[in-house]
Design an enzyme around this catalytic site. Structure first.
Site, PDB file in Angstrom:
ATOM      1  N   CYS A  42       0.849  -1.185   0.000  1.00  0.00           N
ATOM      2  CA  CYS A  42       0.000   0.000   0.000  1.00  0.00           C
ATOM      3  C   CYS A  42       0.893   1.246   0.000  1.00  0.00           C
ATOM      4  O   CYS A  42       1.991   1.239   0.541  1.00  0.00           O
ATOM      5  CB  CYS A  42      -0.906   0.011   1.232  1.00  0.00           C
ATOM      6  N   ASP A  44       0.479   3.745   1.675  1.00  0.00           N
ATOM      7  CA  ASP A  44       0.427   4.342   3.011  1.00  0.00           C
ATOM      8  C   ASP A  44       1.834   4.657   3.561  1.00  0.00           C
ATOM      9  O   ASP A  44       2.713   3.793   3.567  1.00  0.00           O
ATOM     10  CB  ASP A  44      -0.292   3.363   3.963  1.00  0.00           C
ATOM     11  N   ARG A  46       2.889   4.948   6.396  1.00  0.00           N
ATOM     12  CA  ARG A  46       3.276   4.257   7.637  1.00  0.00           C
ATOM     13  C   ARG A  46       3.758   2.832   7.403  1.00  0.00           C
ATOM     14  O   ARG A  46       4.090   2.116   8.360  1.00  0.00           O
ATOM     15  CB  ARG A  46       2.073   4.233   8.603  1.00  0.00           C
ATOM     16  N   HIS A  98      -2.245  -3.827   5.160  1.00  0.00           N
ATOM     17  CA  HIS A  98      -2.085  -3.400   6.562  1.00  0.00           C
ATOM     18  C   HIS A  98      -3.439  -3.086   7.184  1.00  0.00           C
ATOM     19  O   HIS A  98      -4.338  -2.577   6.503  1.00  0.00           O
ATOM     20  CB  HIS A  98      -1.166  -2.176   6.645  1.00  0.00           C
ATOM     21  N   CYS A 101      -6.190   0.218   6.843  1.00  0.00           N
ATOM     22  CA  CYS A 101      -5.994   0.710   5.475  1.00  0.00           C
ATOM     23  C   CYS A 101      -7.170   1.611   5.055  1.00  0.00           C
ATOM     24  O   CYS A 101      -8.316   1.168   4.991  1.00  0.00           O
ATOM     25  CB  CYS A 101      -5.869  -0.465   4.504  1.00  0.00           C
TER      26      CYS A 101
HETATM   27 CO    CO Z   1      -3.511   1.218   2.947  1.00  0.00          CO
END
Ligand code: CO
Length: 213
Positions: A42, A44, A46, A98, A101
């Site tokens: 992803c 993302d 993090r 994750h 998400c």
């Molecule tokens: Co995500």
């Protein structure tokens, strides 16, 4: 100082430190990369692959998008997959989702997000495929967590469904496919599914029987 200048400053310091620790670090990998892993994750911020797995530059070939999707008409993903499998010869393809998400969470709503509806649509399809299991989960957070897991499992299967991977399985008995989920709350990755090279697929309709190897 402008925020983006921090990045450049940190980069100089990092490059200097790397050479201090290992004078050959950059020159050694100047003309060739031999990553062992393709990471499909992803976007993302993090979930940075190299940081959470303690890998160095050169070890992971990366493709990231919203909610770690493997869509069989996505030329970007397919180009990365083909290059990684056929040219770089990676032995492991990892799809890592994750918990928490935002992409999967958005897909579970009926809100109109504009253009991104088109991307989230694929996650809605995963929901529909597993509707009975998901709707039996009363707790909304638990249901989201399970959809996040099921989405990873579906995407790993999509990797296996490609002729790119099936041809590589015939040629060199690799790559092995893995589906993982990362927990933002404690930094731990949990494996969800493994598909060893040469496995039968989730449905025989995806198995090419006359591949030119
Ligand atoms: Co995500």
């Amino acid at each position: 100082m402008d925020k983006h200048l921090q990045l450049l400053e940190a980069n100089r310091a990092w490059a200097k430190r790397m050479v201090e620790e290992d004078p050959e670090f950059f020159t050694r990998s100047l003309h060739v990369q031999r990553p062992e892993y393709l990471w499909i994750g992803c976007s993302d911020s993090r979930v940075p692959p190299e940081l959470i797995t303690q890998m160095k530059p050169g070890m992971i070939f990366n493709h990231r998008n919203i909610a770690n999707q493997v869509i069989h008409t996505d030329m970007n993903l397919l180009s990365v997959l083909q290059y990684a499998v056929e040219v770089l010869g990676v032995n492991h393809v990892i799809v890592c989702g994750h918990y928490g998400c935002g992409g999967v969470k958005a897909a579970m709503t009926r809100h109109d997000y504009g253009l991104i509806n088109k991307w989230l649509r694929h996650i809605k399809d995963v929901y529909r495929l597993h509707e009975a299991e998901l709707e039996a989960i009363a707790d909304e957070q638990m249901r989201l967590n399970r959809l996040i897991e099921l989405n990873v499992i579906e995407q790993v299967q999509h990797v296996a469904d490609t002729s790119i991977v099936q041809r590589a399985w015939k040629r060199r008995r690799a790559p092995h496919l893995h589906g993982w989920v990362y927990n933002l709350a404690d930094g731990i990755i949990t494996p969800l599914i493994d598909i060893p090279a040469g496995s039968h697929l989730d449905h025989p309709i995806y198995e090419f029987e006359d591949l030119q190897v």
